[in-house]
Design an enzyme around this catalytic site. Structure first.
Site, PDB file in Angstrom:
ATOM      1  CD  GLU A   1      -2.844   1.441   0.686  1.00  0.00           C
ATOM      2  OE1 GLU A   1      -3.746   2.115   1.213  1.00  0.00           O
ATOM      3  OE2 GLU A   1      -2.730   0.837  -0.336  1.00  0.00           O
TER       4      GLU A   1
ATOM      5  CG  ASP B   1      -3.749  -2.787   2.356  1.00  0.00           C
ATOM      6  OD1 ASP B   1      -3.883  -2.024   1.261  1.00  0.00           O
ATOM      7  OD2 ASP B   1      -5.023  -3.243   2.652  1.00  0.00           O
TER       8      ASP B   1
END
Length: 252
Positions: free
Chosen positions: A80, A108
């Site tokens: 992310e 992420d």
């Protein structure tokens, strides 16, 4: 809200959030609630990974700032915050190296200890509702889901919370503090309710019209109340390394 975000979050996080929004044609100065949400999500991802390492035996250990050890490997790979091209490059590299199944959507984080991708969620609603939405979107048991709320609740795949209780408590405390500071400034209701946010935006635009000639430079001084919000969990070396890692692709 924009002023609050710039005072509340680490400058690197603010910069990454701005670039992420601009990549999708969104303006942080207009969509301020989304700006705040992205910064919050980024910070949780960083806090999730920070201080967690894997030693030479493959065991997960926690090393606080000020205890450097070059032989240790970061337990989590942060995906992310990167631009989409670089993020997919990292994901493909991980899949080729570890043999794990490639996810359909960008996750992420990647956990090198458990050998799985992680999807982090931060919600202003009920955690179980947001968890189901994430699970329905991802539709893969290979990606681990971990949801946090601003009220201290959390939910994870098979109740496997990955991190130790103290690390998760840091994240929950930070989220709760952000909520309190937003509420004290009258920002929380519009942050939670999209309808209230639209109403507030119209109100702000009307207030700006007669003040077009006023200076718009924002003060970067941090008030005493906001000093407690400064994310001190990132040591300088880690911050510099993350910044170089995330931004080097922009210079090419």
């Amino acid at each position: 809200m924009e002023d609050f975000v710039r005072q509340c979050f680490n400058p690197m996080i603010v910069e990454l959030a701005e670039k992420a929004m601009k990549e999708y044609g969104e303006d942080p100065k207009i969509e301020t609630n989304k700006f705040a949400a992205i910064c919050t999500h980024l910070e949780v991802c960083f806090m999730y990974s920070d201080f967690h390492f894997i030693d030479e035996r493959g065991e997960s250990i926690i090393v606080e700032s000020g205890d450097p050890n070059a032989l240790l490997k970061h337990r989590f790979e942060i995906i992310e915050g990167r631009d989409r091209t670089m993020a997919w490059t990292v994901v493909n590299s991980i899949c080729n190296t570890t043999g794990v199944e490639k996810p359909k959507f960008l996750p992420d984080l990647y956990d090198y200890k458990e050998n799985r991708f992680i999807e982090i969620g931060v919600t202003r609603r009920e955690v179980h509702i947001y968890y189901l939405e994430k699970a329905n979107k991802i539709k893969s048991e290979k990606t681990h889901i971990h949801i946090f709320s601003f009220t201290g609740e959390e939910m994870a795949t098979k109740s496997d919370y990955t991190l130790d209780e103290e690390s998760r408590a840091r994240i929950k405390t930070r989220l709760f503090t952000i909520r309190q500071e937003m509420a004290s400034r009258g920002l929380w209701d519009s942050f939670v309710s999209p309808k209230e946010a639209k109403r507030q935006l119209k109100k702000d635009l009307k207030l700006q019209e007669p003040c077009a000639g006023l200076p718009t430079k924002v003060s970067h001084r941090t008030s005493p109340a906001l000093k407690t919000l400064e994310p001190m969990w990132m040591d300088s070396n880690r911050t510099a390394a993350l910044r170089a890692s995330f931004l080097k692709c922009q210079k090419r």
